[in-house]
Design an enzyme around this catalytic site. Structure first.
Site, PDB file in Angstrom:
ATOM      1  N   HIS A  33      -8.971  -1.802  -5.047  1.00 17.85           N
ATOM      2  CA  HIS A  33      -7.870  -2.125  -4.134  1.00 17.85           C
ATOM      3  C   HIS A  33      -6.889  -3.097  -4.781  1.00 17.85           C
ATOM      4  O   HIS A  33      -5.678  -3.014  -4.537  1.00 17.85           O
ATOM      5  CB  HIS A  33      -8.384  -2.710  -2.826  1.00 17.85           C
ATOM      6  CG  HIS A  33      -7.262  -2.941  -1.854  1.00 17.85           C
ATOM      7  ND1 HIS A  33      -6.704  -1.911  -1.119  1.00 17.85           N
ATOM      8  CD2 HIS A  33      -6.537  -4.055  -1.561  1.00 17.85           C
ATOM      9  CE1 HIS A  33      -5.699  -2.397  -0.394  1.00 17.85           C
ATOM     10  NE2 HIS A  33      -5.579  -3.684  -0.650  1.00 17.85           N
ATOM     11  N   HIS A  73      -0.414 -11.000  -4.956  1.00 18.03           N
ATOM     12  CA  HIS A  73       0.958 -10.576  -4.668  1.00 18.03           C
ATOM     13  C   HIS A  73       1.955 -11.580  -5.229  1.00 18.03           C
ATOM     14  O   HIS A  73       3.005 -11.210  -5.758  1.00 18.03           O
ATOM     15  CB  HIS A  73       1.172 -10.431  -3.161  1.00 18.03           C
ATOM     16  CG  HIS A  73       0.315  -9.385  -2.532  1.00 18.03           C
ATOM     17  ND1 HIS A  73       0.293  -8.079  -2.977  1.00 18.03           N
ATOM     18  CD2 HIS A  73      -0.543  -9.442  -1.486  1.00 18.03           C
ATOM     19  CE1 HIS A  73      -0.556  -7.384  -2.235  1.00 18.03           C
ATOM     20  NE2 HIS A  73      -1.072  -8.187  -1.328  1.00 18.03           N
ATOM     21  N   ASP A 102      -2.905  -2.620  -5.040  1.00 17.15           N
ATOM     22  CA  ASP A 102      -1.897  -3.629  -4.708  1.00 17.15           C
ATOM     23  C   ASP A 102      -0.928  -3.852  -5.871  1.00 17.15           C
ATOM     24  O   ASP A 102       0.290  -3.951  -5.675  1.00 17.15           O
ATOM     25  CB  ASP A 102      -2.576  -4.967  -4.373  1.00 17.15           C
ATOM     26  CG  ASP A 102      -3.075  -5.039  -2.946  1.00 17.15           C
ATOM     27  OD1 ASP A 102      -2.691  -4.201  -2.113  1.00 17.15           O
ATOM     28  OD2 ASP A 102      -3.854  -5.972  -2.648  1.00 17.15           O
ATOM     29  N   HIS A 161       0.843  -1.213   0.000  1.00 18.34           N
ATOM     30  CA  HIS A 161       0.000   0.000   0.000  1.00 18.34           C
ATOM     31  C   HIS A 161       0.871   1.254   0.000  1.00 18.34           C
ATOM     32  O   HIS A 161       0.599   2.213  -0.726  1.00 18.34           O
ATOM     33  CB  HIS A 161      -0.920   0.014   1.222  1.00 18.34           C
ATOM     34  CG  HIS A 161      -1.805  -1.185   1.327  1.00 18.34           C
ATOM     35  ND1 HIS A 161      -2.478  -1.521   2.480  1.00 18.34           N
ATOM     36  CD2 HIS A 161      -2.124  -2.145   0.414  1.00 18.34           C
ATOM     37  CE1 HIS A 161      -3.175  -2.625   2.275  1.00 18.34           C
ATOM     38  NE2 HIS A 161      -2.967  -3.024   1.034  1.00 18.34           N
TER      39      HIS A 161
END
Length: 295
Positions: free
Chosen positions: A233, A260, A237, A76
Site C-alpha cells: 500500500h 505523503h 501511495d 489512491h
C-alpha cells in the site's frame, strides 16, 4: 510514438468519504490532449489542476486545493490513473474528498476499465530522471534515481508484531500494478482511529475500507490480502503522489518510511532542480519496455 491517453466515455460512481462518512458522487470525464488532470468541485464551481503547487496538505492524506476549495485523499485514485497511463481527465466531485471505496485503488481501476482507454493524437510526455534527488527527515527518506526502467523500492518499519519490517521492489507496469499493488488497502491503528473520531475525522472509516490493527493483531475478520500488504500500500501511495507531477517517471523511486509529506517535498525539490530531469516524448523503439508497461 507513445500517445497521450484519456478515457473513452464518462463514468459515474458513488462512495463514502473517509472523514465525513457521507456519500460522495464521482464522475470521470474525457479531456482533450495536453489538458492534464483537473479536479472540479461542482458544489463550489471551482477547478483545481493537478500540480505540486496545488498540494495544500499532506498530514494524513494528499490534499489538493485552490482558492480555499480542497479535495482530500486523492492518492489512491491517482495511483490508478498513473498505472493506466491517463494523461487527460476531468474528475467531478460534489464534496471535499475522494470516496475511500475499499481503501485501495481496485475500485478506481474498475471504473477505468468500464470507461475504456482512448489513445489521443499527441505524444505522451515522460519525465526522465537525470540525477539523484533525495529528501530526508531523520532516517526517513524518499528519492528518485536515473534508470532506464520504472521501479519502486520501498522499505517500512513499524514497532508492531504484524508489520515489523517489510521491503518490496516493484517493477512498474499496468499489469503488475493491477495484480500486485492495486488491491493493497490503507491501514491504521485502533487507538489512532479512536483519536481521529474524537476530532470528527475518519467518520467513514471501517473494517470495510481499511486494515485496522490493535496492539497485537489485524482486526479485520478476513485478514490480509497479501502477507506484505502494508508495504504494497505504501508503494500504491507513492505512485499516486508522484502522479501529481502530471506525467510518468522514467527512473527509480526508493524510500525508507516514506510519507505523503516527503513525497510532496520530493516532487517540489525535483522541479526546482532543472538539471535533474528532462521532459521527453518517447518513441516506442527508444524504450520498448517502458512503452509496454502501459499496455
Amino acid at each position: 510514438m507513445i500517445k497521450q491517453r484519456t478515457i473513452a466515455k464518462s463514468v459515474d460512481s458513488v462512495g463514502i468519504g473517509l472523514h465525513k462518512g457521507k456519500p460522495i458522487k464521482l464522475r470521470l470525464e474525457p479531456l482533450d490532449v495536453n489538458s492534464g488532470i483537473l479536479f472540479y468541485r461542482e458544489d463550489q464551481g471551482v477547478t483545481i489542476p493537478l500540480h505540486p503547487d496545488n498540494i495544500v496538505d499532506t498530514q494524513m492524506a494528499t490534499v489538493i486545493g485552490k482558492d480555499g476549495v480542497t479535495v482530500s485523499t486523492i492518492e489512491h485514485f491517482l495511483s490508478a490513473l498513473y498505472a493506466y497511463g491517463i494523461d487527460n481527465l476531468r474528475v467531478v466531485l460534489n464534496d471535499n474528498e475522494m470516496p475511500i471505496m475499499d481503501g485501495s485503488a481496485a475500485s478506481f481501476c474498475m471504473m477505468l476499465d468500464e470507461a475504456g482507454i482512448e489513445e489521443q493524437s499527441a505524444g505522451k510526455r515522460i519525465l526522465r530522471i537525470k540525477k539523484t534527488i533525495k529528501v530526508s527527515d531523520g532516517d526517513k527518506y524518499v528519492s528518485l534515481h536515473p534508470s532506464e526502467n520504472a521501479l519502486f523500492d520501498f522499505t517500512i518499519r513499524f514497532n508492531h508484531p504484524v508489520i515489523a519490517e517489510q521491503h518490496r521492489r516493484f517493477i512498474f507496469s499496468k499489469t503488475n500494478f493491477i495484480n500486485e499493488i492495486s488491491r493493497a488497502r490503507t491501514f491504521g491503528f485502533l487507538k489512532e482511529v479512536q483519536y481521529l473520531r474524537s476530532k470528527n475525522l475518519a467518520l467513514g472509516g471501517s473494517l470495510e475500507n481499511a486494515i485496522v490493527l490493535d496492539d497485537n493483531k489485524v482486526l479485520n475478520p478476513e485478514g490480509l490480502r497479501f502477507d506484505d500488504e502494508f508495504v504494497r500500500h505504501k508503494i500504491l501511495d507513492a505512485i499516486g503522489d508522484l502522479k501529481v507531477l502530471g506525467m510518468p517517471i522514467l527512473g527509480e523511486y526508493k524510500a525508507f518510511a516514506g510519507s505523503h509529506d516527503l513525497n510532496h517535498k520530493l516532487t517540489v525539490a525535483l522541479l526546482k532542480e532543472v538539471d535533474a530531469y528532462e521532459v521527453i516524448t518517447l518513441k516506442v523503439n527508444e524504450s520498448l519496455s517502458f512503452a509496454k508497461s502501459f499496455a
